[in-house]
Design a protein around this motif. Structure first.
Motif, PDB file in Angstrom:
ATOM      1  N   ASP A 161       0.849  -1.181   0.000  1.00  0.00           N
ATOM      2  CA  ASP A 161       0.000   0.000   0.000  1.00  0.00           C
ATOM      3  C   ASP A 161       0.892   1.241   0.000  1.00  0.00           C
ATOM      4  OD1 ASP A 161      -2.355   1.425  -0.034  1.00  0.00           O
ATOM      5  OD2 ASP A 161      -3.287   0.225   1.548  1.00  0.00           O
ATOM      6  N   ARG A 162       0.283   2.407   0.086  1.00  0.00           N
ATOM      7  CA  ARG A 162       1.054   3.653   0.025  1.00  0.00           C
ATOM      8  C   ARG A 162       2.142   3.666   1.100  1.00  0.00           C
ATOM      9  NH1 ARG A 162      -1.794   9.554   0.417  1.00  0.00           N
ATOM     10  NH2 ARG A 162      -2.755   8.541   2.204  1.00  0.00           N
ATOM     11  N   HIS A 163       3.349   4.032   0.711  1.00  0.00           N
ATOM     12  CA  HIS A 163       4.479   4.072   1.639  1.00  0.00           C
ATOM     13  C   HIS A 163       5.599   4.878   0.992  1.00  0.00           C
ATOM     14  CE1 HIS A 163       6.036   1.122  -1.167  1.00  0.00           C
ATOM     15  NE2 HIS A 163       7.221   1.251  -0.604  1.00  0.00           N
ATOM     16  N   TYR A 164       6.679   5.114   1.745  1.00  0.00           N
ATOM     17  CA  TYR A 164       7.879   5.713   1.162  1.00  0.00           C
ATOM     18  C   TYR A 164       9.073   4.841   1.500  1.00  0.00           C
ATOM     19  CZ  TYR A 164       9.100   7.560   5.831  1.00  0.00           C
ATOM     20  OH  TYR A 164       9.428   7.684   7.160  1.00  0.00           O
ATOM     21  N   GLY A 220      11.717   9.192   0.342  1.00  0.00           N
ATOM     22  CA  GLY A 220      10.734   9.952   1.102  1.00  0.00           C
ATOM     23  C   GLY A 220       9.420  10.186   0.393  1.00  0.00           C
ATOM     24  N   TYR A 221       9.388  10.014  -0.934  1.00  0.00           N
ATOM     25  CA  TYR A 221       8.137  10.242  -1.663  1.00  0.00           C
ATOM     26  C   TYR A 221       7.196   9.054  -1.473  1.00  0.00           C
ATOM     27  CZ  TYR A 221       8.975  14.591  -4.158  1.00  0.00           C
ATOM     28  OH  TYR A 221       9.156  15.918  -4.469  1.00  0.00           O
ATOM     29  N   ARG A 222       6.058   9.314  -0.860  1.00  0.00           N
ATOM     30  CA  ARG A 222       5.058   8.258  -0.698  1.00  0.00           C
ATOM     31  C   ARG A 222       4.491   7.891  -2.063  1.00  0.00           C
ATOM     32  NH1 ARG A 222       4.922  11.628   3.689  1.00  0.00           N
ATOM     33  NH2 ARG A 222       5.049  10.577   5.695  1.00  0.00           N
ATOM     34  N   HIS A 223       4.291   6.591  -2.263  1.00  0.00           N
ATOM     35  CA  HIS A 223       3.834   6.147  -3.566  1.00  0.00           C
ATOM     36  C   HIS A 223       3.045   4.850  -3.441  1.00  0.00           C
ATOM     37  CE1 HIS A 223       7.938   4.547  -2.880  1.00  0.00           C
ATOM     38  NE2 HIS A 223       7.456   3.439  -3.401  1.00  0.00           N
ATOM     39  N   ARG A 224       2.303   4.569  -4.492  1.00  0.00           N
ATOM     40  CA  ARG A 224       1.516   3.343  -4.593  1.00  0.00           C
ATOM     41  C   ARG A 224       1.512   2.941  -6.059  1.00  0.00           C
ATOM     42  NH1 ARG A 224      -3.726   1.023  -2.301  1.00  0.00           N
ATOM     43  NH2 ARG A 224      -4.838   0.186  -4.099  1.00  0.00           N
ATOM     44  N   CYS A 225       1.522   1.629  -6.307  1.00  0.00           N
ATOM     45  CA  CYS A 225       1.572   1.130  -7.679  1.00  0.00           C
ATOM     46  C   CYS A 225       0.384   0.243  -7.993  1.00  0.00           C
ATOM     47  CB  CYS A 225       2.839   0.308  -7.901  1.00  0.00           C
ATOM     48  SG  CYS A 225       4.349   1.225  -7.627  1.00  0.00           S
ATOM     49  N   ASP A 226      -0.032   0.253  -9.257  1.00  0.00           N
ATOM     50  CA  ASP A 226      -1.099  -0.621  -9.725  1.00  0.00           C
ATOM     51  C   ASP A 226      -0.740  -1.130 -11.113  1.00  0.00           C
ATOM     52  OD1 ASP A 226      -3.505  -0.414  -7.735  1.00  0.00           O
ATOM     53  OD2 ASP A 226      -2.748   1.633  -7.966  1.00  0.00           O
ATOM     54  N   THR A 227      -0.787  -2.443 -11.275  1.00  0.00           N
ATOM     55  CA  THR A 227      -0.501  -3.046 -12.570  1.00  0.00           C
ATOM     56  C   THR A 227      -1.648  -2.765 -13.529  1.00  0.00           C
ATOM     57  OG1 THR A 227       0.811  -4.787 -11.556  1.00  0.00           O
ATOM     58  CG2 THR A 227      -0.045  -5.223 -13.756  1.00  0.00           C
ATOM     59  N   ILE A 228      -1.290  -2.463 -14.771  1.00  0.00           N
ATOM     60  CA  ILE A 228      -2.270  -2.275 -15.840  1.00  0.00           C
ATOM     61  C   ILE A 228      -2.166  -3.496 -16.751  1.00  0.00           C
ATOM     62  CG2 ILE A 228      -3.008  -0.806 -17.749  1.00  0.00           C
ATOM     63  CD1 ILE A 228      -1.534   1.501 -16.345  1.00  0.00           C
ATOM     64  N   GLY A 229      -3.171  -4.355 -16.733  1.00  0.00           N
ATOM     65  CA  GLY A 229      -3.112  -5.540 -17.568  1.00  0.00           C
ATOM     66  C   GLY A 229      -2.870  -6.796 -16.762  1.00  0.00           C
TER      67      GLY A 229
END
Length: 296
Positions: A142-145, A203-212
């Motif tokens: 989930d969202r984290h840095y 330090g940049y919080r981010h989240r990823c989601d696969t497309i496909g």
């Protein structure tokens, strides 16, 4: 860079950016998405089939593998078995839309090992690698840095990265997590296709989601030398010294005597520091508390 040749150094890693421009990017710690010129640009480092093959062979210790499903970590107990059962379990999880992370990938993939060693020499940072494979939509975490700068290399499939406002400032491994500001919303979204790279500053919080159907990306992790890291390296030296490991018996001597002796010992360690030696040891010595790779 010749077609189908593995990336071997900093200049090839950050093309079409120059190495000098990338060093400025590291200093500024601003995100950057760089679309790629070709879809198979990073496949020579490690592609999907080679990665799954590596996991099936059982050469990778279980401590370096993490599995996630629905952004929750799967208990790693079965990974202790390096035989066929591990491969069968990994296949079943991938069929159920799971994510697989490989830490310390530079120790297990020769091309990544060569790349990390070259980039470390050219950047001055300690450089390591991680691999993230995701089957199905979604991602691993989930969202984290993270406490290191990341160059994300998209190898297979497409992935959406969402970077959020309010980054943690100058995070380092082992420090307490900095909570996100309650009103901080998404800052920017980037869609990575094969051959793209993305710079995600520490330090940049981010989240990823696969497309496909699936995604494979590599993370090249840059750990800069900091005062905190310098102390860690000094402590590693002190652990080898019987004198530095001796108890400080404040009750059996005056506190002023113990304090003076302690300060003298620590000052002597710091006075003996060589920045060149410290930088060399930083590049070539493992980082503590870095078992979380880049997001998936």
């Amino acid at each position: 860079m010749p077609e189908n040749a593995a990336v071997t150094d900093l200049a090839e890693l950050v093309e079409p950016l120059s190495a000098g421009a990338f060093r400025a990017l590291l200093a500024s710690r601003q995100p950057l998405h760089q679309p790629g010129a070709g879809g198979d640009r990073y496949a020579a480092l490690l592609d999907w089939d080679a990665f799954i093959d590596l996991l099936h062979r059982g050469d990778v210790p279980h401590r370096d593998i993490r599995l996630y499903r629905n952004r929750v970590r799967v208990p790693p107990l079965f990974l202790r078995d390096a035989g066929p059962q591990r491969g069968e379990m990994i296949d079943r999880l991938l069929a159920a839309d799971a994510s697989i992370m490989l830490n310390r990938a530079e120790e297990h993939v020769a091309a990544l090992g060569r790349l990390c060693a070259a980039v470390a020499e050219q950047s001055g940072d300690h450089v390591s690698a991680a691999v993230v494979a995701t089957a199905g939509r979604g991602g691993a975490l989930d969202r984290h840095y993270d406490a290191y700068d990341i160059v994300v290399l998209q190898v297979d499939g497409a992935k959406r990265w969402t970077l959020y406002e309010d980054p943690a400032i100058n995070p380092v491994p082992g420090m307490p997590k900095v909570p996100a500001r309650q009103d901080a919303g998404p800052a920017t979204e980037y869609v990575l296709n094969p051959g793209d790279w993305l710079f995600v500053p520490a330090g940049y919080r981010h989240r990823c989601d696969t497309i496909g159907a699936r995604s494979l990306h590599l993370g090249i992790l840059f750990h800069p030398l900091t005062a905190v890291r310098a102390v860690e390296l000094i402590v590693q030296e002190m652990l080898l010294s019987t004198e530095d490991r001796a108890p400080l018996r404040v009750k059996s001597a005056t506190s002023e005597t113990v304090e003076a002796a302690l300060k003298q010992r620590l000052i002597a360690r710091i006075a003996a520091l060589s920045i060149d030696d410290l930088a060399r040891r930083h590049r070539t010595t493992g980082i503590q508390s870095t078992d979380n790779p880049t997001d998936g």
